[in-house]
Scaffold this active site. Structure first.
Site, PDB file in Angstrom:
ATOM      1  N   LYS A  60      45.276 -67.636  55.946  1.00  0.00           N
ATOM      2  CA  LYS A  60      46.599 -67.012  55.894  1.00  0.00           C
ATOM      3  C   LYS A  60      46.398 -65.529  56.160  1.00  0.00           C
ATOM      4  O   LYS A  60      45.690 -64.862  55.410  1.00  0.00           O
ATOM      5  CB  LYS A  60      47.224 -67.241  54.512  1.00  0.00           C
ATOM      6  CG  LYS A  60      48.588 -66.624  54.349  1.00  0.00           C
ATOM      7  CD  LYS A  60      49.087 -66.741  52.924  1.00  0.00           C
ATOM      8  CE  LYS A  60      48.495 -65.714  51.980  1.00  0.00           C
ATOM      9  NZ  LYS A  60      48.857 -64.322  52.243  1.00  0.00           N
ATOM     10  N   ASP A  90      51.497 -64.666  57.443  1.00  0.00           N
ATOM     11  CA  ASP A  90      52.227 -64.374  56.204  1.00  0.00           C
ATOM     12  C   ASP A  90      52.993 -63.065  56.349  1.00  0.00           C
ATOM     13  O   ASP A  90      52.542 -62.010  55.903  1.00  0.00           O
ATOM     14  CB  ASP A  90      51.262 -64.291  55.017  1.00  0.00           C
ATOM     15  CG  ASP A  90      52.015 -64.074  53.709  1.00  0.00           C
ATOM     16  OD1 ASP A  90      53.270 -64.099  53.733  1.00  0.00           O
ATOM     17  OD2 ASP A  90      51.357 -63.885  52.672  1.00  0.00           O
ATOM     18  N   LYS A  92      56.191 -63.063  55.312  1.00  0.00           N
ATOM     19  CA  LYS A  92      57.283 -63.210  54.319  1.00  0.00           C
ATOM     20  C   LYS A  92      58.590 -62.698  54.899  1.00  0.00           C
ATOM     21  O   LYS A  92      59.203 -61.752  54.402  1.00  0.00           O
ATOM     22  CB  LYS A  92      56.951 -62.493  53.006  1.00  0.00           C
ATOM     23  CG  LYS A  92      55.811 -63.141  52.257  1.00  0.00           C
ATOM     24  CD  LYS A  92      55.664 -62.619  50.842  1.00  0.00           C
ATOM     25  CE  LYS A  92      54.442 -63.213  50.189  1.00  0.00           C
ATOM     26  NZ  LYS A  92      53.159 -62.801  50.813  1.00  0.00           N
ATOM     27  N   ASP A  95      64.603 -61.177  56.836  1.00  0.00           N
ATOM     28  CA  ASP A  95      65.596 -60.427  57.603  1.00  0.00           C
ATOM     29  C   ASP A  95      66.713 -61.361  58.077  1.00  0.00           C
ATOM     30  O   ASP A  95      66.725 -62.550  57.751  1.00  0.00           O
ATOM     31  CB  ASP A  95      64.893 -59.743  58.797  1.00  0.00           C
ATOM     32  CG  ASP A  95      65.515 -58.384  59.101  1.00  0.00           C
ATOM     33  OD1 ASP A  95      66.752 -58.282  59.032  1.00  0.00           O
ATOM     34  OD2 ASP A  95      64.752 -57.447  59.417  1.00  0.00           O
ATOM     35  N   VAL A 202      45.120 -67.435  42.601  1.00  0.00           N
ATOM     36  CA  VAL A 202      43.844 -67.946  42.076  1.00  0.00           C
ATOM     37  C   VAL A 202      42.759 -66.870  42.237  1.00  0.00           C
ATOM     38  O   VAL A 202      42.677 -66.220  43.273  1.00  0.00           O
ATOM     39  CB  VAL A 202      43.432 -69.224  42.841  1.00  0.00           C
ATOM     40  CG1 VAL A 202      42.047 -69.696  42.431  1.00  0.00           C
ATOM     41  CG2 VAL A 202      44.470 -70.310  42.615  1.00  0.00           C
ATOM     42  N   GLY A 203      41.971 -66.678  41.204  1.00  0.00           N
ATOM     43  CA  GLY A 203      40.893 -65.687  41.282  1.00  0.00           C
ATOM     44  C   GLY A 203      41.378 -64.332  40.797  1.00  0.00           C
ATOM     45  O   GLY A 203      41.621 -64.146  39.603  1.00  0.00           O
ATOM     46  N   ARG A 224      41.015 -61.905  47.535  1.00  0.00           N
ATOM     47  CA  ARG A 224      39.980 -60.990  47.035  1.00  0.00           C
ATOM     48  C   ARG A 224      38.836 -61.702  46.328  1.00  0.00           C
ATOM     49  O   ARG A 224      37.699 -61.225  46.371  1.00  0.00           O
ATOM     50  CB  ARG A 224      40.631 -59.951  46.102  1.00  0.00           C
ATOM     51  CG  ARG A 224      41.522 -58.969  46.844  1.00  0.00           C
ATOM     52  CD  ARG A 224      42.424 -58.223  45.887  1.00  0.00           C
ATOM     53  NE  ARG A 224      43.421 -59.111  45.283  1.00  0.00           N
ATOM     54  CZ  ARG A 224      44.270 -58.750  44.325  1.00  0.00           C
ATOM     55  NH1 ARG A 224      44.228 -57.513  43.848  1.00  0.00           N
ATOM     56  NH2 ARG A 224      45.148 -59.605  43.844  1.00  0.00           N
TER      57      ARG A 224
HETATM   58  P1  BMP Z   1      44.508 -62.452  46.228  1.00  0.00           P
HETATM   59  O1  BMP Z   1      43.817 -63.811  46.046  1.00  0.00           O
HETATM   60  O2  BMP Z   1      43.632 -61.405  46.784  1.00  0.00           O
HETATM   61  O3  BMP Z   1      45.273 -62.037  45.001  1.00  0.00           O
HETATM   62  O4  BMP Z   1      45.607 -62.649  47.395  1.00  0.00           O
HETATM   63  C1  BMP Z   1      46.739 -63.425  47.223  1.00  0.00           C
HETATM   64  C2  BMP Z   1      47.448 -63.605  48.548  1.00  0.00           C
HETATM   65  O5  BMP Z   1      48.580 -64.431  48.354  1.00  0.00           O
HETATM   66  C3  BMP Z   1      47.934 -62.318  49.195  1.00  0.00           C
HETATM   67  O6  BMP Z   1      47.788 -62.464  50.594  1.00  0.00           O
HETATM   68  C4  BMP Z   1      49.410 -62.270  48.834  1.00  0.00           C
HETATM   69  O7  BMP Z   1      50.188 -61.682  49.843  1.00  0.00           O
HETATM   70  C5  BMP Z   1      49.756 -63.753  48.739  1.00  0.00           C
HETATM   71  N1  BMP Z   1      50.837 -64.067  47.769  1.00  0.00           N
HETATM   72  C6  BMP Z   1      50.712 -63.767  46.444  1.00  0.00           C
HETATM   73  O8  BMP Z   1      49.725 -63.192  45.986  1.00  0.00           O
HETATM   74  N2  BMP Z   1      51.722 -64.142  45.594  1.00  0.00           N
HETATM   75  C7  BMP Z   1      52.858 -64.761  46.029  1.00  0.00           C
HETATM   76  O9  BMP Z   1      53.722 -65.068  45.219  1.00  0.00           O
HETATM   77  C8  BMP Z   1      52.968 -65.045  47.382  1.00  0.00           C
HETATM   78  C9  BMP Z   1      51.955 -64.708  48.255  1.00  0.00           C
HETATM   79  O10 BMP Z   1      52.039 -65.002  49.532  1.00  0.00           O
END
Ligand code: BMP
Length: 245
Positions: A60, A90, A92, A95, A202-203, A224
């Site tokens: 994504k 992604d 989101k 618009d 997650v994470g 991350r």
């Molecule tokens: P990370 O695992 O680094 O926290 O990243 C989460 C990813 O999921 C990011 O790309 C963020 O834009 C996306 N995301 C999110 O964290 N929460 C949501 O509710 C919707 C998302 O798309």
């Protein structure tokens, strides 16, 4: 009802089962324009994806990476390597319809397999147009129904029922639902939804790997936790042990 059942849904599920992985990498790596590191970022991403080839199902790509690489490099990244992953843009989308239409056409030209739209924008001249444009261009479309961060509960997640109804009526292929608030996933599956559910959070945001899948998600989105770790392959393997197909 699921007009593209043999499209993105099938492609994503096939890839997940073949790769034996429920991991979708959230690729948000970036650099600033004035740093002049677009080329090195491109190479870094190629090397990262190469190392994760057998560990993840899809990628994504979010705004930070999309802005840094730009259309041409994204096209090369997606099309000039035989990755086997599915790629989701992604953006989101949030618009009015004709703008969503233009943006989705760009994503189709780049070679993405699916796009993500907000559903809180409503159907008429908004999500409906996003869905029809995605269909016309052979893309899948996933909608954000609830978000994973605490502030999601302030407004957006209070519209969960409306977001869900709007998304179902518009005929999206699946939902983005928070691993940090797994009850939303459970509700959607309890109601018999057969499309895709992808869960972020997650994470790095605290949800345990496997927690969203145990509630009915098909894939967990991890960013991350993998790309910021000192050893992304080791981290991805660790997540994968909890996220086998
Ligand atoms: P990370 O695992 O680094 O926290 O990243 C989460 C990813 O999921 C990011 O790309 C963020 O834009 C996306 N995301 C999110 O964290 N929460 C949501 O509710 C919707 C998302 O798309």
């Amino acid at each position: 009802m699921w007009a593209s059942l043999v499209g993105f849904i099938e492609k994503a599920l096939d890839r997940g089962s073949q790769a034996d992985s429920r991991i979708v990498l959230a690729l948000d790596l970036h650099c600033r324009l004035l740093e002049g590191c677009q080329h090195s970022l491109f190479m870094k991403i190629v090397s990262l994806l190469n190392s994760l080839r057998n560990l993840i199902a899809g990628v994504k790509i979010g705004w930070p990476t999309i802005l840094t690489l730009g259309e041409e490099s994204l096209y090369r990244l997606i099309n000039e390597y035989d990755w086997g992953f599915f790629f989701i843009a992604d953006l989101k989308l949030a618009d009015v319809g004709h703008i969503n239409r233009l943006i989705i056409q760009h994503m189709a030209d780049i070679g993405f397999d699916a796009v993500i739209s907000h559903s809180v924008i409503g159907r008429e001249k908004a999500l409906d147009e996003a869905v029809s444009t995605a269909r016309e261009n052979g893309l899948g479309i996933l909608s954000v129904v609830a978000m994973s961060h605490p502030g999601g509960e302030e407004v957006l997640n209070k519209c969960f029922e409306d977001n869900l109804r709007i998304s179902l009526e518009a005929g999206v292929d699946g939902f983005i639902l928070p691993a940090t608030m797994p009850r939303y996933i459970e509700i959607v599956r309890e109601r018999g939804f057969k499309g895709l559910i992808l869960s972020p959070g997650v994470g790095a945001q605290g949800a345990e790997p496997g927690s969203a899948v145990s509630m009915g998600a098909d894939f967990e989105i991890i960013g991350r936790g993998i790309y910021k770790s000192g050893d992304p392959v080791k981290a991805a393997k660790w997540f994968l042990e909890r996220l086998r197909w």
